[in-house]
Scaffold this motif. Structure first.
Motif, mmCIF file in Angstrom:
data_model
loop_
_atom_site.group_PDB
_atom_site.id
_atom_site.type_symbol
_atom_site.label_atom_id
_atom_site.label_comp_id
_atom_site.label_asym_id
_atom_site.label_seq_id
_atom_site.Cartn_x
_atom_site.Cartn_y
_atom_site.Cartn_z
ATOM 1 N N GLU A 70 0.830 -1.210 0.000
ATOM 2 C CA GLU A 70 0.000 0.000 0.000
ATOM 3 C C GLU A 70 0.863 1.258 0.000
ATOM 4 O O GLU A 70 0.645 2.174 -0.784
ATOM 5 C CB GLU A 70 -0.943 -0.013 1.197
ATOM 6 C CG GLU A 70 -1.987 -1.120 1.139
ATOM 7 C CD GLU A 70 -2.954 -1.061 2.305
ATOM 8 O OE1 GLU A 70 -2.940 -0.064 3.068
ATOM 9 O OE2 GLU A 70 -3.743 -2.023 2.474
ATOM 10 N N ASN A 104 0.433 -4.840 5.945
ATOM 11 C CA ASN A 104 -0.961 -4.668 5.553
ATOM 12 C C ASN A 104 -1.733 -5.979 5.410
ATOM 13 O O ASN A 104 -2.961 -5.982 5.471
ATOM 14 C CB ASN A 104 -1.044 -3.923 4.211
ATOM 15 C CG ASN A 104 -0.274 -2.616 4.225
ATOM 16 O OD1 ASN A 104 -0.644 -1.680 4.912
ATOM 17 N ND2 ASN A 104 0.823 -2.562 3.475
ATOM 18 N N ALA A 155 3.111 0.940 -3.510
ATOM 19 C CA ALA A 155 2.367 0.102 -4.451
ATOM 20 C C ALA A 155 3.066 -0.054 -5.793
ATOM 21 O O ALA A 155 2.942 -1.090 -6.453
ATOM 22 C CB ALA A 155 0.968 0.680 -4.661
#
Length: 276
Positions: free
Chosen positions: A126, A182, A129
């Protein structure tokens, strides 16, 4: 006379013959071992999951094997090697760990022809990315150039949220990719599936890599290639609060609006400073 006769027979009596304990040979060692580099401990956590699932030797921090790689690697038929990614977007030395020093130094002298090698890597899918797990691509390429037989390619399926990666060839990663920041809850399942596939393909048992493994094609380019991470200045507040950040290597994430500081002396201590 009876006693004398008995004494003469003793050395020849098989029930009393002396048998030395069996010697420990290389064949009695585990066929596969895990070596890893880490900055925060996340890569070590995944390395431990792999060892538990595979039942192999390790995991071994790669920085503790500098100067003896040839001997240490030669003990095993298969090597599972892992790295995090910190220098995102860089052309080389992207791990931020001892691997970076070894790639173009000690490893340049290794002959790994026929050695089975599988790569795993960590990244922030994230926060970075467009450069997810970039360093794993370099790790794969370095071992492949030394003659290793590469295993462990995986599909970049819909469970991943990144947009590009230097560890990706078409629709496949060059190895197992995890995201402890994440998607930590997915790591154990990904590891178990990967280990089963490695065993099914004869990893560590000699022979060529089976069909369907990651091909050494060029990595897919990122839509936007950011500059390599550079040390950031220590925030004034932190410097005033005892200088905990001073002298530590900083890695900036514009996406997360934070900076991670890593202790350059051991590469294992790190903490984040969020923008105000």
């Amino acid at each position: 006379m009876k006693t004398a006769s008995l004494l003469l027979l003793l050395p020849c009596a098989s029930p009393f013959a002396f048998s030395p304990p069996p010697l420990r040979t290389s064949s009695s060692l585990p066929a596969v071992a895990v070596f890893f580099g880490t900055s925060t401990g996340n890569t070590e956590d995944v390395a431990s999951l792999i060892c538990a699932a595979y039942g192999c030797a390790g995991p071994f921090p790669i920085d503790e094997h500098e100067g003896s790689l040839a001997d240490d690697f030669s003990k095993y038929d298969g090597l599972i090697v892992g790295t995090p990614t910190w220098n995102t977007g860089a052309d080389s030395e992207r791990s931020g760990t001892a691997w970076d020093e070894l790639y173009y130094g000690e490893m340049g002298k290794l002959e790994l022809g026929g050695k089975h090698v599988a790569v795993f890597g960590l990244g922030d899918s994230e926060g970075y990315a467009a450069n997810y797990a970039d360093a794993s691509g370099e790790l794969f390429e370095v071992f492949e150039k030394r003659g290793a037989v590469m295993f462990g390619g995986t599909d970049a399926d819909g469970s991943y949220v990144h947009t590009a990666s230097k560890a990706q060839r078409g629709g496949r990663f060059v190895g197992l990719m995890c995201d402890q920041m994440n998607q930590e809850e997915l790591s154990e399942g990904r590891v178990d599936k990967w280990v089963k596939e490695l065993k099914a393909k004869g990893f560590g048992e000699g022979g060529e890599a089976p069909a369907g493994e990651a091909a050494p094609a060029a990595a897919e380019p990122a839509a936007e290639k950011p500059a390599a991470a550079k040390p950031a200045p220590a925030p004034a507040a932190a410097a005033a609060g005892g200088g905990r950040i001073k002298g530590w290597t900083a890695y900036r994430s514009d996406e997360k609006r934070s900076t991670m500081y890593v202790n350059p002396e051991n590469g294992r201590e790190a903490y984040y400073v969020q923008d105000k």
